[in-house]
Design a protein around this motif. Structure first.
Motif, mmCIF file in Angstrom:
data_model
loop_
_atom_site.group_PDB
_atom_site.id
_atom_site.type_symbol
_atom_site.label_atom_id
_atom_site.label_comp_id
_atom_site.label_asym_id
_atom_site.label_seq_id
_atom_site.Cartn_x
_atom_site.Cartn_y
_atom_site.Cartn_z
ATOM 1 N N GLN A 1 1.791 6.611 -6.920
ATOM 2 C CA GLN A 1 0.755 7.581 -7.257
ATOM 3 C C GLN A 1 1.261 9.001 -7.038
ATOM 4 O O GLN A 1 1.014 9.895 -7.856
ATOM 5 C CB GLN A 1 -0.496 7.337 -6.419
ATOM 6 C CG GLN A 1 -1.667 8.239 -6.804
ATOM 7 C CD GLN A 1 -2.923 7.906 -6.027
ATOM 8 O OE1 GLN A 1 -2.869 7.268 -4.988
ATOM 9 N NE2 GLN A 1 -4.060 8.339 -6.538
ATOM 10 N N ASP A 2 1.982 9.205 -5.941
ATOM 11 C CA ASP A 2 2.561 10.524 -5.678
ATOM 12 C C ASP A 2 3.546 10.906 -6.780
ATOM 13 O O ASP A 2 3.614 12.070 -7.196
ATOM 14 C CB ASP A 2 3.267 10.535 -4.320
ATOM 15 C CG ASP A 2 2.284 10.476 -3.153
ATOM 16 O OD1 ASP A 2 1.088 10.742 -3.380
ATOM 17 O OD2 ASP A 2 2.725 10.155 -2.033
ATOM 18 N N GLN B 1 0.826 -1.199 0.000
ATOM 19 C CA GLN B 1 0.000 0.000 0.000
ATOM 20 C C GLN B 1 0.865 1.255 0.000
ATOM 21 O O GLN B 1 0.593 2.215 -0.728
ATOM 22 C CB GLN B 1 -0.924 0.004 1.218
ATOM 23 C CG GLN B 1 -1.881 1.193 1.254
ATOM 24 C CD GLN B 1 -2.819 1.138 2.443
ATOM 25 O OE1 GLN B 1 -2.764 0.209 3.246
ATOM 26 N NE2 GLN B 1 -3.679 2.130 2.556
ATOM 27 N N VAL B 2 1.920 1.225 0.814
ATOM 28 C CA VAL B 2 2.842 2.361 0.850
ATOM 29 C C VAL B 2 3.494 2.552 -0.515
ATOM 30 O O VAL B 2 3.633 3.677 -1.011
ATOM 31 C CB VAL B 2 3.920 2.151 1.934
ATOM 32 C CG1 VAL B 2 5.013 3.209 1.815
ATOM 33 C CG2 VAL B 2 3.288 2.189 3.317
ATOM 34 N N TYR B 3 3.880 1.427 -1.144
ATOM 35 C CA TYR B 3 4.512 1.494 -2.461
ATOM 36 C C TYR B 3 3.559 2.110 -3.486
ATOM 37 O O TYR B 3 3.950 2.979 -4.280
ATOM 38 C CB TYR B 3 4.921 0.090 -2.901
ATOM 39 C CG TYR B 3 5.344 0.002 -4.342
ATOM 40 C CD1 TYR B 3 6.606 0.431 -4.748
ATOM 41 C CD2 TYR B 3 4.463 -0.493 -5.307
ATOM 42 C CE1 TYR B 3 6.983 0.363 -6.074
ATOM 43 C CE2 TYR B 3 4.839 -0.561 -6.635
ATOM 44 C CZ TYR B 3 6.099 -0.134 -7.013
ATOM 45 O OH TYR B 3 6.463 -0.196 -8.327
ATOM 46 N N GLU B 4 2.296 1.676 -3.478
ATOM 47 C CA GLU B 4 1.321 2.214 -4.421
ATOM 48 C C GLU B 4 1.117 3.711 -4.205
ATOM 49 O O GLU B 4 0.983 4.476 -5.163
ATOM 50 C CB GLU B 4 -0.008 1.473 -4.285
ATOM 51 C CG GLU B 4 0.028 0.050 -4.826
ATOM 52 C CD GLU B 4 -1.314 -0.637 -4.708
ATOM 53 O OE1 GLU B 4 -2.178 -0.118 -3.970
ATOM 54 O OE2 GLU B 4 -1.501 -1.679 -5.357
ATOM 55 N N GLU B 5 1.097 4.116 -2.953
ATOM 56 C CA GLU B 5 0.940 5.538 -2.657
ATOM 57 C C GLU B 5 2.139 6.328 -3.167
ATOM 58 O O GLU B 5 1.994 7.440 -3.685
ATOM 59 C CB GLU B 5 0.761 5.737 -1.151
ATOM 60 C CG GLU B 5 -0.574 5.211 -0.625
ATOM 61 C CD GLU B 5 -0.674 5.285 0.889
ATOM 62 O OE1 GLU B 5 0.347 5.633 1.527
ATOM 63 O OE2 GLU B 5 -1.760 5.004 1.426
ATOM 64 N N GLU B 6 3.329 5.739 -3.038
ATOM 65 C CA GLU B 6 4.534 6.409 -3.535
ATOM 66 C C GLU B 6 4.483 6.555 -5.053
ATOM 67 O O GLU B 6 4.841 7.605 -5.603
ATOM 68 C CB GLU B 6 5.779 5.626 -3.120
ATOM 69 C CG GLU B 6 6.094 5.692 -1.631
ATOM 70 C CD GLU B 6 7.283 4.828 -1.259
ATOM 71 O OE1 GLU B 6 7.742 4.051 -2.136
ATOM 72 O OE2 GLU B 6 7.761 4.920 -0.117
ATOM 73 N N HIS C 1 1.264 3.310 -12.128
ATOM 74 C CA HIS C 1 0.925 4.730 -12.292
ATOM 75 C C HIS C 1 1.776 5.366 -13.397
ATOM 76 O O HIS C 1 2.278 6.477 -13.261
ATOM 77 C CB HIS C 1 1.103 5.488 -10.971
ATOM 78 C CG HIS C 1 0.155 5.043 -9.899
ATOM 79 N ND1 HIS C 1 -1.151 5.483 -9.825
ATOM 80 C CD2 HIS C 1 0.314 4.161 -8.880
ATOM 81 C CE1 HIS C 1 -1.753 4.907 -8.796
ATOM 82 N NE2 HIS C 1 -0.886 4.098 -8.212
#
Length: 301
Positions: free
Chosen positions: A52-53, A45-50, A187
């Protein structure tokens, strides 16, 4: 001798790179979290957020690109925008969701997707090209401009490229869908560009019927750019219905598409004694036109 922190750092970098490639290649454990522990899922989840950012940061940088400087770097210091190229590019760089650009043949529509792709080192633009004969030329022009570009081939494992060229039929195929899923999982999918988009109106049950499914691509939620030289106002509504877009949501750019340097004429000729004379008449006409329009003018028969 390396310290423990250095080794851990290298392992973490390797893990991240490995995870990106596993996700890009479609390994279920990487892309779907199958069999992951709670800790692994949180890391995912942290990786996906990174990621996306990173995509949002890329789009933000795109807004700040000096398109005039980018044009000069791409085509030389004497290069200038023509027609509607500049306003269309500004809309793309601002990441407007739906863009339709009607521009005459030969005014440089391809620049409208080449320049944004070139200005960012990451991110992928998917170009849907219905004319297979132009795809090789498009790849060559992109590579000459320093843009990584490939033609989609389901038999190959494609590495990330700035531009991926695909036919309309392949764009809605089962083999291309997972590729798009992987791009979006990373992303990296920035936009779709439908070149010669008016051709969708020519499709029917007997002629390239899958082109009518291209409207489903809007469900991907990314920028959609439609380019053509042939979209009269009277058929705009039909086009937008097929593409599943609403007129109120579209940024429309329309330039004159008439070609004053092209004209039609009818030439009469007299038959010779053998009842012919057409070949001789054509030869005389060609000679006359060559005198009126010396090289590099071309005459097609």
């Amino acid at each position: 001798m390396e310290g423990d922190n250095s080794i851990i750092s290298r392992r973490e970098k390797f893990r991240r790179v490995s995870h990106v490639w596993h996700c890009f290649l479609g390994f279920p454990s990487a892309c779907q979290g199958v069999g992951m522990s709670g800790r692994a899922k949180r890391k995912r989840q942290v990786y996906e957020e990174e990621m996306q950012d990173a995509q949002l940061a890329r789009w933000k940088r795109l807004r700040g690109v000096d398109i005039h400087r980018e044009l000069e770097q791409m085509l030389g210091s004497e290069a200038r925008f023509r027609g509607l190229q500049e306003p269309v590019l500004q809309a793309i760089m601002k990441h407007q969701r739906y863009i339709v650009a009607v521009m005459g043949t030969g005014v440089g529509k391809t620049l409208c997707f080449q320049l944004p792709a070139r200005s960012m080192s990451s991110g992928t633009t998917v170009v849907i090209s219905p004319l297979v004969s132009l795809q090789e030329h498009m790849v060559e022009r992109c590579q000459q401009a320093g843009i990584s570009c490939v033609k989609w081939d389901p038999r190959n494992c494609h590495s990330p490229s700035q531009i991926v060229i695909v036919t309309p039929e392949s764009a809605v195929s089962k083999s291309f869908g997972p590729f798009l899923d992987r791009l979006q999982g990373l992303h990296q999918l920035d936009r779709f560009v439908f070149d010669e988009c008016h051709t969708v109106l020519d499709s029917s049950a007997d002629f390239r019927p899958k082109m009518r499914q291209l409207g489903e691509l809007v469900e991907r939620g990314v920028q959609m750019v439609y380019l053509t030289a042939t979209l009269p106002p009277r058929i705009e509504a039909e086009f937008m219905t097929i593409m599943q877009i609403k007129a109120d949501d579209v940024h429309m750019f329309r330039a004159p598409t008439s070609r004053p340097n092209i004209a039609y004429s009818v030439v009469e000729y007299e038959k010779d004694e053998e009842g012919r004379g057409d070949i001789a008449a054509v030869c005389r006409l060609v000679e006359e036109k060559l005198e009126e329009n010396p090289a590099p003018a071309k005459i097609y028969l």
